[in-house]
Scaffold this active site. Structure first.
Site, mmCIF file in Angstrom:
data_model
loop_
_atom_site.group_PDB
_atom_site.id
_atom_site.type_symbol
_atom_site.label_atom_id
_atom_site.label_comp_id
_atom_site.label_asym_id
_atom_site.label_seq_id
_atom_site.Cartn_x
_atom_site.Cartn_y
_atom_site.Cartn_z
ATOM 1 N N SER A 62 0.895 -1.276 0.012
ATOM 2 C CA SER A 62 -0.012 -0.122 -0.037
ATOM 3 C C SER A 62 0.735 1.250 0.151
ATOM 4 C CB SER A 62 -0.901 -0.038 1.283
ATOM 5 O OG SER A 62 -1.997 1.108 1.217
ATOM 6 N N GLU A 100 -2.374 -2.331 -8.334
ATOM 7 C CA GLU A 100 -3.360 -2.500 -7.500
ATOM 8 C C GLU A 100 -3.795 -1.137 -6.659
ATOM 9 O OE1 GLU A 100 -3.872 -2.816 -3.775
ATOM 10 O OE2 GLU A 100 -1.992 -1.838 -3.616
ATOM 11 N N HIS A 151 -4.845 -5.213 -1.433
ATOM 12 C CA HIS A 151 -5.661 -4.972 -0.496
ATOM 13 C C HIS A 151 -6.964 -6.124 -0.060
ATOM 14 C CE1 HIS A 151 -3.855 -1.096 -0.794
ATOM 15 N NE2 HIS A 151 -4.192 -0.814 0.213
#
Length: 362
Positions: free
Chosen positions: A158, A253, A318
């Site tokens: 992330s 992503e 995620h």
């Protein structure tokens, strides 16, 4: 620290332009060195370079790392909390960081430069990693990477994409993109495939991530690059910008981004020339990112004209299953054509496969 006489593996990639404006003046090497695999008993340092971790979740995630046989220690400032803006009383209803930028950077640098530590594991993402970059001594980090028998591991995902990009570019090392201690690893029963893939990525062994559907068929080989889309675009135009994806397989992503925002970020990367010469694209999870059919239409429209294979539905990012990727490592992307095609060019099932280091686990 256990040395074991390991040697660093390299992942050949295209040469990069010199770093511009980077503190310490470090440049990316032509050959990226693969991180050294762990052994049971190795020490890993858990730090929080972005958002604050909940103490209970951090403790649970630390226990999960111990369950993998690792000696997990926690950085000095991992449980600190400060406001996003100027110093003052901490407000629970404001966005918070896990300590000041300088303190978060100090934890990261101390762990990376400590010869007893074999991996630096980020507790969680959130926001704040980009603010740490200017506070790091890149010459000291580079010296630490060069001093060991093989580079240590930087692990996280992330927001940690900012660190992956900077470490890969400035230090010439591969990094580990996967589940974090105060995230999925803190769950009462973490996904079994998530844990198995994390173990293989950290301790040694091939890693294969299956896709769910193909947006453009084909086969590609090259070093793996990418991460969380919003972080890659946030770094463009900075001294920490990701090198162009030429000759590489791109993994992307994100979370909680509307399809039009994803489209906008893809357009930005395309207009910046970042995708020029990319070998292929693997699309991970897009949790809370709107209608999957609309997303597929966006990806097909923006990425299809690149003329390279595009595989979607890779379980990394995620989602509830977070498989681990070694960014910078050699990878093979297979995206099979429609099974109705009587002469398929790619017989393998759709997957992103990362090669095991030469000689296997140390």
């Amino acid at each position: 620290m256990k040395s074991g006489g390991a040697r660093a593996e390299t992942a050949d990639g295209p040469p990069a332009a010199p770093a511009v404006g980077m503190p310490g003046g470090r440049r990316r090497t032509r050959n990226t060195r693969r991180y050294r695999r762990l052994r049971p008993g190795d020490r890993v340092a858990v730090i929080a370079p972005s958002g604050p971790a909940e103490p209970a979740r951090l403790a649970a995630g630390r226990a999960a790392l111990r369950g993998l046989g690792l000696d997990a220690v926690v950085g000095e400032h991992a449980l600190d909390r400060v406001n996003l803006g100027a110093p003052g009383p901490v407000r629970d209803d404001w966005h918070r960081l896990a300590g000041s930028d300088a303190d978060r950077a100090a934890d990261l640098q101390a762990a990376w430069c400590d010869p007893r530590v074999r991996a630096v594991v980020c507790a969680r993402g959130g926001y704040g990693a980009t603010r740490v970059l200017d506070h790091l001594d890149w010459d000291a980090l580079g010296a630490a990477a060069d001093a060991s028998a093989g580079p240590k591991i930087l692990h996280g995902s992330s927001d940690i994409t900012a660190l992956h990009t900077a470490f890969g570019t400035r230090l010439g090392v591969t990094t580990s993109f996967g589940p974090m201690p105060a995230g999925l690893l803190a769950e009462d029963e973490p996904d079994g495939a998530t844990l198995a893939c994390l173990r293989a990525a950290l301790f040694g062994g091939p890693v294969t991530l299956p896709g769910t559907h193909v947006l453009r068929p084909g086969r590609a080989e090259g070093p793996l690059t990418g991460g969380t889309l919003s972080l890659l675009t946030a770094l463009l135009g900075t001294p920490y910008a990701p090198p162009p994806a030429a000759g590489r397989i791109v993994f992307l992503e994100d979370v909680a981004e509307a399809p039009y925002r994803i489209d906008r970020m893809l357009v930005q990367l395309l207009q910046a020339g970042w995708f020029d010469g990319a070998a292929g694209v693997a699309l991970g999870s897009w949790r809370d990112c709107g209608d999957p059919a609309e997303l597929d239409a966006v990806f097909a429209a923006r990425l299809g004209p690149l003329g390279v294979p595009v595989l979607a539905g890779v379980p990394a990012g995620h989602g509830p299953r977070q498989l681990t990727l070694e960014l910078g490592a050699p990878a093979v992307l297979t995206a099979p054509p429609d099974p109705a095609d009587p002469h398929p060019a790619v017989p393998e099932p759709g997957a992103l496969t990362l090669e095991a280091p030469s000689g296997g686990a140390r």
